[in-house]
Design a protein around this motif. Structure first.
Motif, PDB file in Angstrom:
ATOM      1  N   GLY A 131       0.824  -1.210   0.000  1.00 21.52           N
ATOM      2  CA  GLY A 131       0.000   0.000   0.000  1.00 21.52           C
ATOM      3  C   GLY A 131       0.862   1.266   0.000  1.00 21.52           C
ATOM      4  O   GLY A 131       0.545   2.245  -0.678  1.00 21.52           O
ATOM      5  N   ILE A 132       1.966   1.235   0.771  1.00 21.58           N
ATOM      6  CA  ILE A 132       2.886   2.386   0.784  1.00 21.58           C
ATOM      7  C   ILE A 132       3.492   2.567  -0.612  1.00 21.58           C
ATOM      8  O   ILE A 132       3.601   3.683  -1.113  1.00 21.58           O
ATOM      9  CB  ILE A 132       4.004   2.184   1.833  1.00 21.58           C
ATOM     10  N   GLU A 133       3.859   1.460  -1.230  1.00 14.92           N
ATOM     11  CA  GLU A 133       4.438   1.501  -2.580  1.00 14.92           C
ATOM     12  C   GLU A 133       3.445   2.135  -3.569  1.00 14.92           C
ATOM     13  O   GLU A 133       3.816   3.012  -4.347  1.00 14.92           O
ATOM     14  CB  GLU A 133       4.786   0.059  -3.002  1.00 14.92           C
ATOM     15  N   ARG A 134       2.187   1.669  -3.513  1.00 12.91           N
ATOM     16  CA  ARG A 134       1.172   2.249  -4.391  1.00 12.91           C
ATOM     17  C   ARG A 134       0.982   3.740  -4.116  1.00 12.91           C
ATOM     18  O   ARG A 134       0.886   4.545  -5.038  1.00 12.91           O
ATOM     19  CB  ARG A 134      -0.181   1.543  -4.185  1.00 12.91           C
ATOM     20  N   ALA A 135       0.937   4.109  -2.839  1.00 14.14           N
ATOM     21  CA  ALA A 135       0.716   5.522  -2.487  1.00 14.14           C
ATOM     22  C   ALA A 135       1.851   6.391  -3.016  1.00 14.14           C
ATOM     23  O   ALA A 135       1.628   7.511  -3.481  1.00 14.14           O
ATOM     24  CB  ALA A 135       0.579   5.667  -0.968  1.00 14.14           C
ATOM     25  N   LEU A 136       3.096   5.876  -2.947  1.00  9.54           N
ATOM     26  CA  LEU A 136       4.238   6.614  -3.500  1.00  9.54           C
ATOM     27  C   LEU A 136       4.107   6.735  -5.016  1.00  9.54           C
ATOM     28  O   LEU A 136       4.315   7.806  -5.582  1.00  9.54           O
ATOM     29  CB  LEU A 136       5.548   5.891  -3.169  1.00  9.54           C
ATOM     30  N   ASN A 137       3.781   5.622  -5.658  1.00  5.01           N
ATOM     31  CA  ASN A 137       3.633   5.627  -7.113  1.00  5.01           C
ATOM     32  C   ASN A 137       2.569   6.620  -7.567  1.00  5.01           C
ATOM     33  O   ASN A 137       2.733   7.293  -8.576  1.00  5.01           O
ATOM     34  CB  ASN A 137       3.270   4.215  -7.603  1.00  5.01           C
ATOM     35  N   ASP A 138       1.490   6.686  -6.789  1.00  8.16           N
ATOM     36  CA  ASP A 138       0.405   7.615  -7.140  1.00  8.16           C
ATOM     37  C   ASP A 138       0.677   9.041  -6.652  1.00  8.16           C
ATOM     38  O   ASP A 138      -0.185   9.898  -6.758  1.00  8.16           O
ATOM     39  CB  ASP A 138      -0.917   7.132  -6.507  1.00  8.16           C
ATOM     40  N   GLU A 139       1.871   9.235  -6.047  1.00  2.50           N
ATOM     41  CA  GLU A 139       2.223  10.565  -5.498  1.00  2.50           C
ATOM     42  C   GLU A 139       1.143  11.113  -4.586  1.00  2.50           C
ATOM     43  O   GLU A 139       0.776  12.290  -4.644  1.00  2.50           O
ATOM     44  CB  GLU A 139       2.580  11.535  -6.641  1.00  2.50           C
ATOM     45  N   LYS A 140       0.667  10.238  -3.711  1.00  2.08           N
ATOM     46  CA  LYS A 140      -0.311  10.650  -2.702  1.00  2.08           C
ATOM     47  C   LYS A 140       0.293  11.696  -1.782  1.00  2.08           C
ATOM     48  O   LYS A 140       1.517  11.840  -1.695  1.00  2.08           O
ATOM     49  CB  LYS A 140      -0.732   9.420  -1.877  1.00  2.08           C
ATOM     50  N   ASP A 141      -0.582  12.308  -1.076  1.00  3.79           N
ATOM     51  CA  ASP A 141      -0.243  13.279  -0.065  1.00  3.79           C
ATOM     52  C   ASP A 141       0.783  12.736   0.939  1.00  3.79           C
ATOM     53  O   ASP A 141       0.673  11.613   1.409  1.00  3.79           O
ATOM     54  CB  ASP A 141      -1.559  13.557   0.684  1.00  3.79           C
ATOM     55  N   CYS A 142       1.750  13.585   1.277  1.00  7.21           N
ATOM     56  CA  CYS A 142       2.800  13.169   2.207  1.00  7.21           C
ATOM     57  C   CYS A 142       2.251  12.734   3.570  1.00  7.21           C
ATOM     58  O   CYS A 142       2.694  11.742   4.151  1.00  7.21           O
ATOM     59  CB  CYS A 142       3.758  14.349   2.378  1.00  7.21           C
ATOM     60  N   ALA A 143       1.269  13.479   4.093  1.00  4.98           N
ATOM     61  CA  ALA A 143       0.709  13.142   5.406  1.00  4.98           C
ATOM     62  C   ALA A 143       0.047  11.770   5.374  1.00  4.98           C
ATOM     63  O   ALA A 143       0.139  10.989   6.335  1.00  4.98           O
ATOM     64  CB  ALA A 143      -0.297  14.218   5.831  1.00  4.98           C
ATOM     65  N   GLU A 144      -0.617  11.469   4.248  1.00  6.07           N
ATOM     66  CA  GLU A 144      -1.254  10.167   4.081  1.00  6.07           C
ATOM     67  C   GLU A 144      -0.200   9.041   4.071  1.00  6.07           C
ATOM     68  O   GLU A 144      -0.374   7.994   4.701  1.00  6.07           O
ATOM     69  CB  GLU A 144      -2.052  10.168   2.759  1.00  6.07           C
ATOM     70  N   ILE A 145       0.894   9.264   3.363  1.00  2.14           N
ATOM     71  CA  ILE A 145       1.965   8.271   3.302  1.00  2.14           C
ATOM     72  C   ILE A 145       2.579   8.058   4.690  1.00  2.14           C
ATOM     73  O   ILE A 145       2.839   6.923   5.106  1.00  2.14           O
ATOM     74  CB  ILE A 145       3.022   8.701   2.258  1.00  2.14           C
ATOM     75  N   LEU A 146       2.767   9.156   5.417  1.00  2.00           N
ATOM     76  CA  LEU A 146       3.298   9.027   6.790  1.00  2.00           C
ATOM     77  C   LEU A 146       2.385   8.185   7.665  1.00  2.00           C
ATOM     78  O   LEU A 146       2.856   7.369   8.466  1.00  2.00           O
ATOM     79  CB  LEU A 146       3.491  10.415   7.413  1.00  2.00           C
TER      80      LEU A 146
END
Lengths: 91, 91, 91, 91
Positions: free
Chosen positions: D24-39
């Motif tokens: 899920g973290i990998e996908r969130a990075l790939n999709d350039e999700k919000d930094c706070a969400e990734i944290l």
């Protein structure tokens, strides 16, 4: 004699050093020292208390969980106490 | 006035409580209290120092990194100090 | 462009390494490897995820809290998000 | 049979959940999700790996350090492995 008694002198000198660090934080606050400096002192005291905790846990394992001379009930109790500490620490 | 000055009274009472906890550990060692009891006291002091550190870091962010009135150089220095603390804490 | 986009390649390779470590734990469990070995693998994965978290937090400070080009509202929001993370991490 | 074998199914489902979180973290990075969400996602994965580690350490204590049926040498080895893990974790 428990491991606490055996190690008493060395543990006491660690705890007194930690008390000295905490008193240093108190002085730094009173003198309104720089915030970054206070953070460094707090981080150092935290490191020292983590080290003390690791030492007492390791002694506890040696003397109250793993020691060959322990009876079955003593060992079970030592293990329960250890699991309780680890549980609160690791989560 | 730094955030340390503003929050001085509250931070000092937290630090004094931590000093009391460390003195309690010292007494427990001197009295050769039960090892499990000493571990619980160390864990409590450690929790209190973690809480203090979180509080000072949060105040540092508000006053020395995020505050709208900071100059560019002050803010950059506050951020460097913060990164240093986080770096040593999170690894 | 957010710091996530800028650092994407490097962060992705860190996350993939962590995924590989987690898959290694899965294989070790499936193969009923030695418990001590599995503990070492879990500790290594934990260290890697702590390192990743420190990196993303540090980038967040640079780009969403301390960066000179931020507007006041953006900076305030970046600081709130940071405090939230630190709060949950340090206690 | 080791405690790893006995607990295999449950541990495997925890590790697979962690793998899903890392993906899920990998996908969130790939999709350039919000930094706070990734944290938040990184913090959740870190919590899950801490929980897994606590579980395996607790099982290790029960089966390889405290278990009444252990021979003296096995118990001593289990304790050494445990101390090594705790040492690296608590400091």
């Amino acid at each position: 004699m428990s491991h606490i008694a055996r190690e008493k002198t060395r543990l006491l000198s660690r705890v007194r050093r930690i008390r000295g660090q905490v008193e240093g934080i108190e002085r730094a606050l009173n003198d309104e020292k720089d915030c970054a400096e206070i953070l460094r002192q707090i981080a150092a005291a935290r490191g020292a208390i983590n080290g003390l905790m690791a030492k007492v846990v390791e002694d506890h394992i040696d003397m109250h969980v793993a020691h060959p001379s322990l009876g079955e009930a003593e060992r079970a109790q030592g293990a329960r106490e250890l699991v309780e500490v680890i549980h609160s620490y690791m989560k």
